[in-house]
Design a protein around this motif. Structure first.
Motif, PDB file in Angstrom:
ATOM      1  N   VAL A  32       0.831  -1.213   0.000  1.00  0.00           N
ATOM      2  CA  VAL A  32       0.000   0.000   0.000  1.00  0.00           C
ATOM      3  C   VAL A  32       0.859   1.255   0.000  1.00  0.00           C
ATOM      4  CG1 VAL A  32      -1.638   1.375   1.342  1.00  0.00           C
ATOM      5  CG2 VAL A  32      -2.022  -1.080   1.047  1.00  0.00           C
ATOM      6  N   VAL A  33       1.801   1.359   0.947  1.00  0.00           N
ATOM      7  CA  VAL A  33       2.607   2.583   1.034  1.00  0.00           C
ATOM      8  C   VAL A  33       3.525   2.740  -0.180  1.00  0.00           C
ATOM      9  CG1 VAL A  33       2.534   2.703   3.543  1.00  0.00           C
ATOM     10  CG2 VAL A  33       4.397   1.456   2.434  1.00  0.00           C
ATOM     11  N   ALA A  34       3.813   1.609  -0.863  1.00  0.00           N
ATOM     12  CA  ALA A  34       4.638   1.682  -2.067  1.00  0.00           C
ATOM     13  C   ALA A  34       3.810   1.955  -3.315  1.00  0.00           C
ATOM     14  CB  ALA A  34       5.417   0.382  -2.244  1.00  0.00           C
ATOM     15  N   GLY A  35       2.476   1.982  -3.175  1.00  0.00           N
ATOM     16  CA  GLY A  35       1.620   2.278  -4.313  1.00  0.00           C
ATOM     17  C   GLY A  35       1.427   1.106  -5.258  1.00  0.00           C
ATOM     18  N   GLN A  36       1.667  -0.123  -4.788  1.00  0.00           N
ATOM     19  CA  GLN A  36       1.529  -1.319  -5.622  1.00  0.00           C
ATOM     20  C   GLN A  36       0.116  -1.889  -5.446  1.00  0.00           C
ATOM     21  OE1 GLN A  36       4.822  -3.419  -3.828  1.00  0.00           O
ATOM     22  NE2 GLN A  36       6.261  -2.703  -5.375  1.00  0.00           N
ATOM     23  N   GLU A  37      -0.835  -1.298  -6.169  1.00  0.00           N
ATOM     24  CA  GLU A  37      -2.246  -1.579  -5.913  1.00  0.00           C
ATOM     25  C   GLU A  37      -2.613  -3.039  -6.171  1.00  0.00           C
ATOM     26  OE1 GLU A  37      -6.723  -0.048  -7.191  1.00  0.00           O
ATOM     27  OE2 GLU A  37      -4.931   0.968  -7.950  1.00  0.00           O
ATOM     28  N   ARG A  38      -2.161  -3.594  -7.263  1.00  0.00           N
ATOM     29  CA  ARG A  38      -2.529  -4.982  -7.589  1.00  0.00           C
ATOM     30  C   ARG A  38      -2.042  -5.939  -6.505  1.00  0.00           C
ATOM     31  NH1 ARG A  38      -1.146  -8.057 -13.327  1.00  0.00           N
ATOM     32  NH2 ARG A  38      -2.154 -10.060 -12.806  1.00  0.00           N
ATOM     33  N   LYS A  39      -0.813  -5.755  -6.072  1.00  0.00           N
ATOM     34  CA  LYS A  39      -0.242  -6.613  -5.024  1.00  0.00           C
ATOM     35  C   LYS A  39      -0.968  -6.394  -3.696  1.00  0.00           C
ATOM     36  CE  LYS A  39       4.170  -7.720  -2.785  1.00  0.00           C
ATOM     37  NZ  LYS A  39       5.634  -7.385  -2.735  1.00  0.00           N
ATOM     38  N   ALA A  40      -1.280  -5.134  -3.389  1.00  0.00           N
ATOM     39  CA  ALA A  40      -1.941  -4.811  -2.122  1.00  0.00           C
ATOM     40  C   ALA A  40      -3.339  -5.419  -2.050  1.00  0.00           C
ATOM     41  CB  ALA A  40      -2.013  -3.302  -1.935  1.00  0.00           C
ATOM     42  N   LEU A  41      -4.125  -5.275  -3.130  1.00  0.00           N
ATOM     43  CA  LEU A  41      -5.486  -5.803  -3.126  1.00  0.00           C
ATOM     44  C   LEU A  41      -5.492  -7.330  -3.111  1.00  0.00           C
ATOM     45  CD1 LEU A  41      -7.200  -3.331  -5.614  1.00  0.00           C
ATOM     46  CD2 LEU A  41      -7.586  -3.502  -3.139  1.00  0.00           C
ATOM     47  N   GLY A  42      -4.523  -7.942  -3.793  1.00  0.00           N
ATOM     48  CA  GLY A  42      -4.430  -9.397  -3.768  1.00  0.00           C
ATOM     49  C   GLY A  42      -4.120  -9.907  -2.367  1.00  0.00           C
ATOM     50  N   CYS A  54      -3.154   3.660  -2.320  1.00  0.00           N
ATOM     51  CA  CYS A  54      -2.195   3.305  -3.373  1.00  0.00           C
ATOM     52  C   CYS A  54      -2.104   4.423  -4.416  1.00  0.00           C
ATOM     53  CB  CYS A  54      -2.602   1.996  -4.038  1.00  0.00           C
ATOM     54  SG  CYS A  54      -2.293   0.516  -3.044  1.00  0.00           S
ATOM     55  N   ALA A  55      -3.251   5.023  -4.735  1.00  0.00           N
ATOM     56  CA  ALA A  55      -3.264   6.113  -5.708  1.00  0.00           C
ATOM     57  C   ALA A  55      -2.537   7.349  -5.189  1.00  0.00           C
ATOM     58  CB  ALA A  55      -4.708   6.465  -6.068  1.00  0.00           C
ATOM     59  N   MET A  56      -2.542   7.525  -3.862  1.00  0.00           N
ATOM     60  CA  MET A  56      -1.868   8.675  -3.250  1.00  0.00           C
ATOM     61  C   MET A  56      -0.353   8.506  -3.189  1.00  0.00           C
ATOM     62  SD  MET A  56      -4.219   9.499   0.070  1.00  0.00           S
ATOM     63  CE  MET A  56      -5.974   9.804  -0.056  1.00  0.00           C
ATOM     64  N   ALA A  57       0.134   7.270  -3.254  1.00  0.00           N
ATOM     65  CA  ALA A  57       1.566   7.022  -3.073  1.00  0.00           C
ATOM     66  C   ALA A  57       2.363   7.701  -4.174  1.00  0.00           C
ATOM     67  CB  ALA A  57       1.848   5.525  -3.070  1.00  0.00           C
ATOM     68  N   PRO A  58       3.509   8.299  -3.837  1.00  0.00           N
ATOM     69  CA  PRO A  58       4.340   8.931  -4.865  1.00  0.00           C
ATOM     70  C   PRO A  58       4.890   7.908  -5.841  1.00  0.00           C
ATOM     71  CG  PRO A  58       5.500   8.836  -2.769  1.00  0.00           C
ATOM     72  CD  PRO A  58       4.091   8.406  -2.499  1.00  0.00           C
ATOM     73  N   LYS A  59       5.087   8.318  -7.059  1.00  0.00           N
ATOM     74  CA  LYS A  59       5.621   7.406  -8.073  1.00  0.00           C
ATOM     75  C   LYS A  59       7.046   6.997  -7.695  1.00  0.00           C
ATOM     76  CE  LYS A  59       2.853   9.191 -11.909  1.00  0.00           C
ATOM     77  NZ  LYS A  59       2.880   9.801 -13.260  1.00  0.00           N
ATOM     78  N   GLY A  60       7.358   5.761  -7.978  1.00  0.00           N
ATOM     79  CA  GLY A  60       8.704   5.273  -7.669  1.00  0.00           C
ATOM     80  C   GLY A  60       8.931   5.039  -6.198  1.00  0.00           C
ATOM     81  N   ALA A  61       7.824   4.831  -5.445  1.00  0.00           N
ATOM     82  CA  ALA A  61       7.970   4.696  -4.001  1.00  0.00           C
ATOM     83  C   ALA A  61       8.232   3.271  -3.539  1.00  0.00           C
ATOM     84  CB  ALA A  61       6.698   5.198  -3.305  1.00  0.00           C
ATOM     85  N   ALA A  62       8.265   2.308  -4.465  1.00  0.00           N
ATOM     86  CA  ALA A  62       8.443   0.912  -4.057  1.00  0.00           C
ATOM     87  C   ALA A  62       9.758   0.729  -3.320  1.00  0.00           C
ATOM     88  CB  ALA A  62       8.413   0.006  -5.289  1.00  0.00           C
ATOM     89  N   PRO A  63       9.721   0.175  -2.106  1.00  0.00           N
ATOM     90  CA  PRO A  63      10.938  -0.042  -1.332  1.00  0.00           C
ATOM     91  C   PRO A  63      11.753  -1.189  -1.894  1.00  0.00           C
ATOM     92  CG  PRO A  63       9.069  -1.010  -0.199  1.00  0.00           C
ATOM     93  CD  PRO A  63       8.530  -0.308  -1.407  1.00  0.00           C
ATOM     94  N   ARG A  64      13.042  -1.251  -1.556  1.00  0.00           N
ATOM     95  CA  ARG A  64      13.895  -2.343  -2.009  1.00  0.00           C
ATOM     96  C   ARG A  64      13.485  -3.648  -1.376  1.00  0.00           C
ATOM     97  NH1 ARG A  64      17.740   1.770  -1.335  1.00  0.00           N
ATOM     98  NH2 ARG A  64      18.350   1.019   0.724  1.00  0.00           N
ATOM     99  N   ALA A  65      12.904  -3.582  -0.174  1.00  0.00           N
ATOM    100  CA  ALA A  65      12.478  -4.786   0.533  1.00  0.00           C
ATOM    101  C   ALA A  65      11.435  -4.396   1.556  1.00  0.00           C
ATOM    102  CB  ALA A  65      13.668  -5.457   1.221  1.00  0.00           C
ATOM    103  N   ALA A  66      10.660  -5.371   2.020  1.00  0.00           N
ATOM    104  CA  ALA A  66       9.705  -5.087   3.086  1.00  0.00           C
ATOM    105  C   ALA A  66      10.447  -4.612   4.314  1.00  0.00           C
ATOM    106  CB  ALA A  66       8.910  -6.367   3.407  1.00  0.00           C
ATOM    107  N   TYR A  67       9.882  -3.655   5.023  1.00  0.00           N
ATOM    108  CA  TYR A  67      10.653  -3.021   6.081  1.00  0.00           C
ATOM    109  C   TYR A  67       9.983  -2.971   7.428  1.00  0.00           C
ATOM    110  CZ  TYR A  67       7.650   0.987   5.200  1.00  0.00           C
ATOM    111  OH  TYR A  67       6.575   1.788   5.055  1.00  0.00           O
ATOM    112  N   ALA A  68       8.675  -2.850   7.474  1.00  0.00           N
ATOM    113  CA  ALA A  68       8.021  -2.525   8.746  1.00  0.00           C
ATOM    114  C   ALA A  68       7.811  -3.781   9.568  1.00  0.00           C
ATOM    115  CB  ALA A  68       6.681  -1.845   8.479  1.00  0.00           C
ATOM    116  N   ARG A  69       8.495  -3.875  10.673  1.00  0.00           N
ATOM    117  CA  ARG A  69       8.363  -5.047  11.546  1.00  0.00           C
ATOM    118  C   ARG A  69       8.247  -4.604  12.990  1.00  0.00           C
ATOM    119  NH1 ARG A  69       7.360  -6.332   7.357  1.00  0.00           N
ATOM    120  NH2 ARG A  69       8.251  -7.897   5.997  1.00  0.00           N
TER     121      ARG A  69
END
Length: 346
Positions: A220-230, A331-346
């Protein structure tokens, strides 16, 4: 003024740093531009002196924060000398400490803070810098002190715990105050004014360690809508409560906001990670993502999270529909190119 703050409980250590910084900022609105954070593992004695003796620029105060110097320098032993280097490796630090302790050298406008974790009293650097510093040690809280701290955290987040709920949380996370602080905030969001009981603590604290939940929130925070909804659909099929998933989204944006704020204030990596509940080795990834978000974007995300919560409480939408729409809009609000290199929030 020179402070040496150390101890096993680095939440309290960094709280003391914030208190000093906030006290200076009350009378100096230019403090942020006159604050420097130094890595004690790489700094030299000369660099320490240069930063500490500099005069503040268009301000009343200069704040110098040095992280991990004593832990690093304390490993140097006077007796360990190479033939090619006969000098005592601690002598430059003794000389620097002597100058820092001299009022003729150290400006009254400088506040110098040494920030350390747990260090032994026979640490060679401690014996050098402690005599010139106001030293405070912070041990881990336990017993009545820990429970008092937890109840103050509950008041701050405006949430009520049952006695068994408090005990469950302490059993799971104590004495880590950083983890407790973040858990109380998340539970407050989830509870929505209801009392937090043992069952809720067990469900939510366990969920924060389950990677399948973070597949959705990271996307979601990376703006990856298809992955987030799945990921969202799979979680709902597995029986995850929409309210819990919403609270975890709130936590994710809260982490972004905290990291962005801490970086704006030039806080160190360890302090930033602890405050946000992010492992130190992932702070750079989160910082890169947070830097892509503007403050207006983060505020809009928070506003949308609140609107979704209210729409469910007012009966305007069922919780699953509201959550799916929320994920789509975030997801629509997320800035373009926001995808992180790896999952981070733990």
């Amino acid at each position: 003024m020179i402070h040496l703050l150390h101890g096993k409980d680095d939440y309290q250590v960094h709280g003391a740093v914030r208190a000093i910084r906030d006290g200076l900022a009350q009378s100096d609105d230019m403090l942020d531009s006159n604050t420097v954070v130094l890595d004690g593992r790489t700094i030299t004695p000369l660099e320490l002196l240069e930063h500490s003796t500099a005069i503040p620029f268009l301000a009343e105060n200069r704040l110098v924060i040095v992280e991990g110097l004593l832990s690093s320098v304390g490993g140097l032993k006077s007796g360990r000398r190479k033939k090619s280097d006969p000098d005592d490796p601690l002598e430059p630090w003794r000389s620097a400490a002597k100058q820092l302790g001299d009022k003729a050298t150290m400006p009254e406008t400088t506040t110098l803070i040494f920030v350390e974790g747990e260090i032994a009293k026979n640490n060679s650097a401690f014996t050098i810098f402690a005599p010139i510093s106001h030293t405070r040690e912070f041990a881990a809280l336990d017993g009545a002190e820990l429970r008092k701290w937890l109840r103050e955290a509950e008041k701050t987040e405006k949430v009520t715990f049952s006695e068994r709920g408090e005990q469950a949380l302490l059993s799971a996370l104590a004495p880590d105050l950083w983890a407790l602080k973040n858990a109380v905030a998340m539970l407050a969001t989830y509870a929505g004014g209801e009392t937090v009981d043992e069952k809720l603590v067990s469900e939510l604290v366990t969920a924060t360690d389950d990677p399948k939940f973070w597949t959705m929130t990271d996307a979601v925070v990376a703006g990856q809508e298809r992955k987030a909804l799945g990921a969202l659909r799979r979680l709902l099929v597995d029986g995850a409560a929409p309210v819990m998933l919403s609270s975890m989204l709130v936590r994710q944006y809260r982490q972004l906001a905290i990291v962005k704020d801490m970086r704006d204030r030039r806080a160190g990596q360890d302090e930033t990670g602890r405050a946000a509940g992010v492992p130190s080795f992932k702070v750079d990834d989160v910082s890169a993502l947070a830097s892509r978000y503007s403050w207006p974007q983060i505020r809009r995300a928070y506003d949308r999270l609140l609107e979704a919560d209210l729409s469910v409480k007012r009966g305007l939408q069922d919780d699953e529909s509201a959550l799916q729409l929320l994920v789509h809009e975030l997801c629509a609000m997320a800035p373009k190119g926001a995808a992180p290199r790896a999952a981070y929030a733990r």
